[in-house]
Design an enzyme around this catalytic site. Sequence first.
Site, short mmCIF file in Angstrom:
data_model
loop_
_atom_site.label_atom_id
_atom_site.label_comp_id
_atom_site.label_asym_id
_atom_site.label_seq_id
_atom_site.Cartn_x
_atom_site.Cartn_y
_atom_site.Cartn_z
CG ASP A 1 27.05 28.64 -95.61
OD1 ASP A 1 28.11 28.82 -96.23
OD2 ASP A 1 27.00 28.12 -94.47
CE LYS B 1 26.96 21.24 -94.12
NZ LYS B 1 28.25 21.87 -93.86
CG ASN B 2 27.21 24.24 -91.20
OD1 ASN B 2 27.71 23.16 -91.53
ND2 ASN B 2 27.17 25.28 -92.00
CB CYS C 1 38.82 24.83 -98.69
SG CYS C 1 37.04 24.95 -98.72
NE ARG D 1 31.58 17.94 -97.73
CZ ARG D 1 32.65 18.68 -97.58
NH1 ARG D 1 33.38 18.99 -98.62
NH2 ARG D 1 33.01 19.11 -96.39
C1 EPZ Z 1 31.51 27.87 -91.10
O1 EPZ Z 1 32.78 27.60 -91.65
C2 EPZ Z 1 30.53 26.97 -91.83
N1 EPZ Z 1 30.90 25.59 -91.61
C3 EPZ Z 1 30.53 27.31 -93.30
O2 EPZ Z 1 29.53 26.53 -93.93
C4 EPZ Z 1 30.16 28.79 -93.47
O3 EPZ Z 1 30.24 29.14 -94.83
C5 EPZ Z 1 31.12 29.66 -92.66
O4 EPZ Z 1 31.12 29.24 -91.27
C6 EPZ Z 1 30.75 31.14 -92.69
O5 EPZ Z 1 29.46 31.33 -92.22
C7 EPZ Z 1 30.48 24.97 -90.52
O6 EPZ Z 1 29.81 25.52 -89.66
C8 EPZ Z 1 30.86 23.54 -90.38
P1 EPZ Z 1 34.70 30.88 -90.63
P2 EPZ Z 1 34.10 28.13 -90.92
O7 EPZ Z 1 35.79 30.44 -89.74
O8 EPZ Z 1 33.90 28.07 -89.48
C9 EPZ Z 1 38.55 33.25 -92.15
C10 EPZ Z 1 28.63 25.22 -95.69
O9 EPZ Z 1 28.42 25.36 -96.93
N2 EPZ Z 1 39.31 32.55 -91.11
O10 EPZ Z 1 33.58 31.67 -90.05
O11 EPZ Z 1 35.25 27.41 -91.52
C11 EPZ Z 1 38.05 32.32 -93.25
O12 EPZ Z 1 39.04 32.05 -94.20
C12 EPZ Z 1 29.85 25.79 -95.09
O13 EPZ Z 1 27.88 24.59 -94.94
C13 EPZ Z 1 40.61 32.93 -90.87
O14 EPZ Z 1 41.16 33.84 -91.51
O15 EPZ Z 1 34.11 29.64 -91.43
C14 EPZ Z 1 36.87 33.09 -93.79
O16 EPZ Z 1 37.33 34.06 -94.69
C15 EPZ Z 1 31.01 26.00 -95.91
N3 EPZ Z 1 41.31 32.25 -89.90
C16 EPZ Z 1 36.30 33.78 -92.55
O17 EPZ Z 1 37.36 33.77 -91.59
C17 EPZ Z 1 40.75 31.27 -89.16
O18 EPZ Z 1 41.43 30.70 -88.29
C18 EPZ Z 1 35.08 33.12 -91.96
O19 EPZ Z 1 35.32 31.72 -91.82
C19 EPZ Z 1 39.42 30.90 -89.41
C20 EPZ Z 1 38.71 31.56 -90.38
#
Ligand code: EPZ
Length: 418
Positions: free
Chosen positions: A307, A22-23, A119, A399
């Site tokens: 995850d 998915k991701n 979220c 999802r």
């Molecule tokens: C991806 O989300 C995945 N989603 C998530 O999978 C996964 O948990 C996550 O990466 C971490 O591995 C997809 O790939 C579609 P991040 P993403 O940006 O990209 C902070 C699942 O269950 N951050 O790496 O949204 C954020 O708040 C899901 O399949 C900022 O501060 O995660 C977090 O603390 C849910 N500012 C950290 O970085 C930003 O602009 C990592 O988030 C972006 C992120």
Amino acid sequence: MQKLIIKGKKVLSGEIKISGSKNASLPILAASILTKKTTLKNIPEVNDIFTMINLLKSIGFKCNFKKKDKSITISTNKFHTQNNVAPYRLVKTMRAGVLVLGPMLNKFRKAKVSLPGGCAIGSRPVDLHLMALKKLGAKIKIKNGYIHAKSDDGLKGAKISFSKISVGATENAILAAFGAKGKTVLSNCAVEPEIKDLIRYLNKIGGKITTKDRKIFINGVKKVKSISYRVMQDRIELGTYVIAASLVGKKIAFKNVEPNLIKTELKVLRKMGVKIKVTKNKILIFGNKQLKKIYLKTAPYPGFPTDLQAQIMVLMTQANGVSKISENIFENRFMHVSELKRMGADITIKNNQAVIRGPTHLSGAEVMATDLRASVSLVLAALIADNRTIINRIYHLDRGYENLEKKLKFCKANIKRV
Ligand code: EPZ
């Protein structure tokens, strides 16, 4: 609303097939905006994918999903005018919708994408996505809940360093830099296998992207090819079922998989005492009744994935002694804990750390799913619990897990959807 009913304590054996990721599919679907025509294979039939397909359709693409071989062909449709808006109704249900921002800026030089909003697992801002796009020359304003971005003269390559490792921001920056004029160097990037898959896809459509450690080098290109691409397998789904097999498996086989994708996870399971046999493209899990405690922390790849935090916590409830797990990625990703406690788990939370005392006897209860991975952890708990567990709000599961009941039933689990 649909529910899952699971009768626990059944020993599972058999084979579990792993679906497409998915991701990895989500950013590659967003990347297809850059092409005239793309065919993607091994796409999982899960709701987040359908949300992204609806988003592409609303932008004006023709999307043809073939159930039979799980492929989708995305093409520009001469009968529909394209627009540059990603609406709230779609982005609010799936944050990965924001990934269309980079490709839309390249394609239309203008994009209006809804801010994703709240979220369940954390505040999840998109400041790093926007910082990267601004460095590439985009003018960005936030108005009425939307990100308004434009680049009248096109994006220009830049040096960008992320203050924090983010999967989505790295992906959006790569997607934007793909068509920017000149060279872009991204530092302190996420290096998850899904990002490597996105890069493989982009290079196949004509991109010039290389990587070294946490750096990504992108030479902007103008020409884009129409291709067919097979998306990687879902390593989080694989990790989830490998943990399930460690909990209740007698002998469960995972064939045609890439064991290296879950190297860290297999190391953790072995440390806990799970009996595992790995060959080139096969994993066999034999389970173990005598599990050992462990201390873990979640971290960006190649660390232990957030995850799989909820799922491994269920295994920790069956280990001898006190296990600990620190959640270092999302600030609010312990919502499964109160439900697991209702089933008899002995878990306390202090700040970002969960302390799990085991082994504990779990008993079936009526519980509520709160997000994708929390939901599947309740399924895992139900498989080892006494009596019947009813899991409500399973739309969260739909999802991201394709054919979950079918896959577990095939291994003789007593599970049904009502
Ligand atoms: C991806 O989300 C995945 N989603 C998530 O999978 C996964 O948990 C996550 O990466 C971490 O591995 C997809 O790939 C579609 P991040 P993403 O940006 O990209 C902070 C699942 O269950 N951050 O790496 O949204 C954020 O708040 C899901 O399949 C900022 O501060 O995660 C977090 O603390 C849910 N500012 C950290 O970085 C930003 O602009 C990592 O988030 C972006 C992120």
